[in-house]
Design an enzyme around this catalytic site. Structure first.
Site, PDB file in Angstrom:
ATOM      1  N   ASN A  12      12.955 -44.715  46.621  1.00  0.00           N
ATOM      2  CA  ASN A  12      13.932 -45.777  46.854  1.00  0.00           C
ATOM      3  C   ASN A  12      14.619 -45.507  48.208  1.00  0.00           C
ATOM      4  O   ASN A  12      15.549 -44.711  48.283  1.00  0.00           O
ATOM      5  CB  ASN A  12      14.955 -45.776  45.696  1.00  0.00           C
ATOM      6  N   TRP A  13      14.092 -46.158  49.228  1.00  0.00           N
ATOM      7  CA  TRP A  13      14.618 -45.901  50.587  1.00  0.00           C
ATOM      8  C   TRP A  13      15.994 -46.524  50.813  1.00  0.00           C
ATOM      9  O   TRP A  13      16.633 -46.246  51.805  1.00  0.00           O
ATOM     10  CB  TRP A  13      13.668 -46.486  51.632  1.00  0.00           C
ATOM     11  N   LYS A  14      16.391 -47.412  49.926  1.00  0.00           N
ATOM     12  CA  LYS A  14      17.661 -48.149  50.081  1.00  0.00           C
ATOM     13  C   LYS A  14      17.707 -48.787  51.475  1.00  0.00           C
ATOM     14  O   LYS A  14      16.675 -49.261  51.954  1.00  0.00           O
ATOM     15  CB  LYS A  14      18.848 -47.226  49.799  1.00  0.00           C
ATOM     16  N   HIS A  99      19.751 -51.894  39.807  1.00  0.00           N
ATOM     17  CA  HIS A  99      20.194 -50.581  40.297  1.00  0.00           C
ATOM     18  C   HIS A  99      21.721 -50.524  40.305  1.00  0.00           C
ATOM     19  O   HIS A  99      22.385 -51.540  40.518  1.00  0.00           O
ATOM     20  CB  HIS A  99      19.638 -50.367  41.718  1.00  0.00           C
ATOM     21  N   GLU A 169      19.356 -43.661  35.068  1.00  0.00           N
ATOM     22  CA  GLU A 169      20.022 -43.147  36.267  1.00  0.00           C
ATOM     23  C   GLU A 169      21.530 -43.024  36.010  1.00  0.00           C
ATOM     24  O   GLU A 169      22.272 -44.001  36.179  1.00  0.00           O
ATOM     25  CB  GLU A 169      19.826 -44.117  37.438  1.00  0.00           C
ATOM     26  N   SER A 218      19.695 -37.632  42.122  1.00  0.00           N
ATOM     27  CA  SER A 218      19.592 -36.358  42.853  1.00  0.00           C
ATOM     28  C   SER A 218      18.313 -35.574  42.528  1.00  0.00           C
ATOM     29  O   SER A 218      18.339 -34.348  42.400  1.00  0.00           O
ATOM     30  CB  SER A 218      20.815 -35.477  42.585  1.00  0.00           C
ATOM     31  N   GLY A 239      15.871 -41.133  45.472  1.00  0.00           N
ATOM     32  CA  GLY A 239      16.606 -41.804  46.543  1.00  0.00           C
ATOM     33  C   GLY A 239      16.586 -40.976  47.821  1.00  0.00           C
ATOM     34  O   GLY A 239      15.606 -40.989  48.591  1.00  0.00           O
TER      35      GLY A 239
HETATM   36  P1  PGA Z   1      19.398 -40.149  44.762  1.00  0.00           P
HETATM   37  O1  PGA Z   1      19.304 -41.719  44.469  1.00  0.00           O
HETATM   38  O2  PGA Z   1      18.054 -39.557  44.491  1.00  0.00           O
HETATM   39  O3  PGA Z   1      19.814 -40.063  46.202  1.00  0.00           O
HETATM   40  O4  PGA Z   1      20.441 -39.604  43.842  1.00  0.00           O
HETATM   41  C1  PGA Z   1      18.660 -42.213  43.321  1.00  0.00           C
HETATM   42  C2  PGA Z   1      18.876 -43.700  43.218  1.00  0.00           C
HETATM   43  O5  PGA Z   1      19.969 -44.181  43.566  1.00  0.00           O
HETATM   44  O6  PGA Z   1      17.960 -44.438  42.825  1.00  0.00           O
END
Ligand code: PGA
Length: 262
Positions: A12-14, A99, A169, A218, A239
């Site tokens: 998930n590159w956001k 999300h 999540e 994380s 993420g």
């Molecule tokens: P993260 O993000 O791995 O940086 O905690 C996960 C997500 O928001 O899908």
């Protein structure tokens, strides 16, 4: 011979990659590793802007693209939205839905439910994010989760369950949440069992057994195997670590080795 279930790893590159050039380089690097792995399916979720150019770089079927979000109508006067029909037209097969980042900016369970239905109607696999914002001593978070699940999955035909991925999540464990704490595989297992129970009360045990679960929050190269081994999940939603090609490659390799070691 019993087919070994593959592990699904979603990047998930956001909105962290902000040039097409870097998106292409990162995709190429992640694809090069993912394409070599027989037991791992990799999905890369870039910003919508980059889905089309990156779709031209897809080779094979082991590393595919997913949208980070999708709208619930196929077409109409809706500004700046991407419809499931448009994704289907570009051969994008998956979309993250609900999300916590979008929920925090106003997306309700009812909207998530509409999005899931719209995905299914267009043959897009929704990766539905579920998770409590905080855990509370009086177990109120279970009530919160139950409402989130019941409302988000309202009105779905039972047959749809086999086409849905649920990502647990916990928002308090997402790396960008201020004061984020690490969740343990045990935390994950407990909640996945709880979510499964709520879904099996809604749809029946046989159907809910078809749902695939991921863990997100994380995930890093050092904890990926523990979540896969002990978290009751068959995949991970990654993420921050997914925008570092080497780090993400290590997670993919950990997942491949985990399957081989079973
Ligand atoms: P993260 O993000 O791995 O940086 O905690 C996960 C997500 O928001 O899908």
């Amino acid at each position: 011979m019993k087919e070994i279930q593959k592990i699904l790893i979603v990047a998930n590159w956001k909105m962290k990659i902000t040039s097409l050039d870097s998106a292409k380089k990162l995709f190429a690097a992640e694809k090069a590793v993912g394409n070599k792995l027989r037991h791992v399916e990799t999905l890369i979720a870039p910003s919508t802007m980059y889905l089309e150019p990156l779709s031209k770089l897809v080779t094979g079927h082991r590393v595919l693209l997913a949208a980070q979000d999708v709208f619930y109508e196929d077409a109409g006067a809706f500004m700046n939205e991407t419809s499931p029909k448009m994704l289907k037209d570009r051969k994008i097969t998956h979309s993250i839905v609900g999300h916590s980042d979008r929920r925090a900016r106003g997306e309700s369970n009812a909207i998530v439910a509409q999005k899931i239905r719209a995905c299914l109607a267009n043959n897009i696999v929704p990766i539905v994010c579920i998770g409590e914002t905080e855990r509370t001593a009086d177990m109120n978070h279970l009530k919160f989760l139950k409402t989130q699940i019941t409302e988000s999955f309202a009105g779905l035909p039972k047959a749809a369950l086999g086409k849905i991925v649920v990502a647990y999540e916990p928002v308090w464990a997402i790396s960008t949440t201020p004061g984020a704490r690490d969740a343990t595989p045990e935390d994950c297992r407990e909640m996945v069992l709880f979510i499964r129970k709520v879904l099996s009360d809604m749809f029946g045990l046989a159907k809910s057994n078809h749902i695939r679960f991921l863990y997100g929050g994380s995930v890093e190269r050092d904890n990926a195997e523990a979540f896969l081994r002990e978290g009751e999940v068959s995949g991970l939603l990654v993420g921050s670590a997914s925008i570092d090609a080497k780090h993400f490659a290590d997670i993919l390799i950990v997942a491949e080795q985990y399957v081989k070691s079973r």
